[in-house]
Design an enzyme around this catalytic site. Structure first.
Site, mmCIF file in Angstrom:
data_model
loop_
_atom_site.group_PDB
_atom_site.id
_atom_site.type_symbol
_atom_site.label_atom_id
_atom_site.label_comp_id
_atom_site.label_asym_id
_atom_site.label_seq_id
_atom_site.Cartn_x
_atom_site.Cartn_y
_atom_site.Cartn_z
ATOM 1 N N SER A 162 17.410 13.357 74.497
ATOM 2 C CA SER A 162 17.395 14.781 74.322
ATOM 3 C C SER A 162 17.553 15.028 72.760
ATOM 4 O O SER A 162 16.881 14.755 72.140
ATOM 5 C CB SER A 162 18.577 15.335 75.220
ATOM 6 O OG SER A 162 18.462 16.545 75.525
ATOM 7 N N ASP A 189 12.875 11.747 76.689
ATOM 8 C CA ASP A 189 12.632 13.356 76.791
ATOM 9 C C ASP A 189 13.432 13.954 75.632
ATOM 10 O O ASP A 189 14.127 14.847 75.864
ATOM 11 C CB ASP A 189 13.283 13.582 78.359
ATOM 12 C CG ASP A 189 12.787 14.597 78.929
ATOM 13 O OD1 ASP A 189 11.431 14.680 78.805
ATOM 14 O OD2 ASP A 189 13.326 15.491 79.773
ATOM 15 N N ASP A 208 8.050 8.632 61.624
ATOM 16 C CA ASP A 208 9.445 8.654 61.428
ATOM 17 C C ASP A 208 9.678 6.968 61.584
ATOM 18 O O ASP A 208 10.781 6.604 61.034
ATOM 19 C CB ASP A 208 10.468 9.256 62.443
ATOM 20 C CG ASP A 208 9.982 10.762 62.164
ATOM 21 O OD1 ASP A 208 10.077 11.087 61.178
ATOM 22 O OD2 ASP A 208 10.327 11.417 63.440
ATOM 23 N N HIS A 264 15.494 15.467 83.878
ATOM 24 C CA HIS A 264 15.824 15.384 82.391
ATOM 25 C C HIS A 264 16.379 13.900 82.393
ATOM 26 O O HIS A 264 15.807 13.091 81.182
ATOM 27 C CB HIS A 264 16.475 16.431 81.839
ATOM 28 C CG HIS A 264 16.718 16.458 80.376
ATOM 29 N ND1 HIS A 264 15.829 16.254 79.512
ATOM 30 C CD2 HIS A 264 17.851 16.864 79.541
ATOM 31 C CE1 HIS A 264 16.118 16.449 78.164
ATOM 32 N NE2 HIS A 264 17.370 16.587 78.352
#
Length: 424
Positions: A162, A189, A208, A264
């Site tokens: 998250s 997620d 990245d 989630h």
């Protein structure tokens, strides 16, 4: 700004939908009603190894003595995990502890859990998003500190759930500016609120790290459905409701969690399962993204989670079971591995042990990134190149001198011949 010692800055744990949530009367950050951020206290690095699987050792930025006296093993891989909003690294039945236990079961890992819960407390989500760059810079400094003390960059696997996934992206960007390239970032997620395409907030991207893989499970609600890695995985379409969520939460009388939490958190649950069952999640279908080339042809050997092939590019789709084990290939894996811990450990560790020395690469900000091994190899390569160049130049010089001598000899002979012809 409120002093950090204010009673309003205290953090409390409450239960919402049966899950522990961390709450504070005032946010941390930079605003008139914010509590001051104390990086060394608000961002903790908790080290777990098989020598201390339950009681963490606290590591601190620039504290070389504490690092050397800890159980941190410079020869073993590092799983470095950043939790999400309203979580903590020590909360029972939350993502951090579940992931830590899975890695320690899999083998001899260094596991560092980042606890930045004071900066992510309920209900201050907007402030938590604003705190991302602050947390990321401090975490990046800590990783650079490990590398400076002899740890090989190629052994680092940065994982975030998250908001933690977005922090991981910021960490990767910051390290790139310092010439350090992470080998892998896994985003679980990444969040959607305040990270919509037109929000202007930077987010996790494929630039990245050398390999960025992302698992999407709650796209369009709490999770961001946008493809942002080299490989983006969409189990069950990547949307709510993930299979089994409704039945699971109703059975536990957590009705609210059906909508706001279960799908989630499936992202970290799937990944945690893949740590000890790395081939449990074979992908069924693949679509190339608009940005990053084509998918691996045939999907042979393509898996979601720990065993994701670093050559994969594109969007990958698969179905899961509606209860643990979620991976549909979990039983087949158990049969082929004879259910032995040693075999499972070897399968999980292949990704680290098989890593080659990676060459320097150009990155989006124009810097070149090296890990310690590559830097040393580059120095050796430069030295060898210098020696080869010296030999070639010497040989060229000898050939040039010989040619010049031959030319002078030929010219002299021609002149002598001409003089003789004139006398005649």
């Amino acid at each position: 700004m409120l002093p950090a010692t204010s009673t309003l800055c205290g953090i409390f744990s409450i239960l919402i939908a049966g899950s522990p949530i961390f709450y504070s009367a005032a946010p941390r950050g930079v605003c008139s009603n914010c509590c001051a951020i104390r990086e060394r206290k608000d961002i903790k690095f908790l080290l777990y190894t098989n020598k201390n699987p339950q009681n963490p050792q606290n590591l601190y930025l620039s504290d070389e003595r504490r690092l050397s006296e800890s159980n941190f093993d410079l020869q073993q891989p590092l799983a470095f995990y950043i939790h999400g909003f309203s979580e903590s690294a020590t909360g029972d039945s939350q993502s951090s502890q579940q992931l830590k236990d899975a890695f320690l079961k899999a083998g001899n890992y260094n596991v560092i859990l980042v606890d930045w819960s004071p900066m992510t407390v309920m209900p201050w989500y907007t402030n938590a998003v604003e705190n991302l760059p602050v947390a990321a810079r401090f975490i990046a400094r800590f990783l650079r500190f490990l590398v400076a003390n002899g740890y090989q960059t190629r052994l680092i696997h940065l994982i975030g759930f998250s908001l933690g996934a977005e922090v991981a992206g910021f960490v990767g960007k910051q390290l790139l500016e310092w010439g350090v390239v992470l080998p892998r970032i896994t985003g679980l997620d990444p969040p959607l609120p305040l990270f919509e395409p037109n929000s202007g907030n930077r987010h996790l991207t494929h630039t990245d790290a050398r390999f960025v893989d992302v698992i999407h499970t709650d796209g369009g609600i709490l999770g961001n459905p946008e493809a942002m890695g080299h490989a983006d995985f969409y189990p069950n379409g990547g949307r709510a409701l993930q299979p089994g969520c409704a039945r699971q939460e109703i059975a536990n009388n957590r009705w609210l969690n059906i909508i706001i939490g279960c799908s989630h958190q499936r992202a970290w649950e799937y990944f945690v399962e893949s740590i000890n069952k790395p081939y449990a999640f074979p992908v069924d279908k693949c679509e190339p993204t608009n940005e990053f080339g084509r998918c691996k042809e045939g999907n042979s050997g393509a898996y979601m989670g720990m065993a994701a092939d670093r050559r994969l590019r594109g969007k990958f789709f698969l179905d899961t079971n509606d209860a643990p084990p979620f991976g549909r290939n979990a039983e087949a894996l158990a049969a082929t591995s004879h259910s032995t811990t040693s075999t499972t450990t070897t399968a999980t560790r292949v990704e680290f042990s098989a890593l080659p020395l990676l060459p320097a690469v150009e990155k989006i900000n124009g810097t070149r990134g090296y890990d310690g091994n590559t830097l040393r190899e580059t120095r050796h390569t430069k030295a060898a190149s210098t020696r080869i160049s010296t030999v070639v130049n010497a040989a060229t010089t000898r050939v040039t001198k010989a040619t010049a001598t031959a030319t002078k000899t030929s010219t002299s002979e021609i002149a002598t011949t001409q003089r003789r012809a004139t006398r005649v």
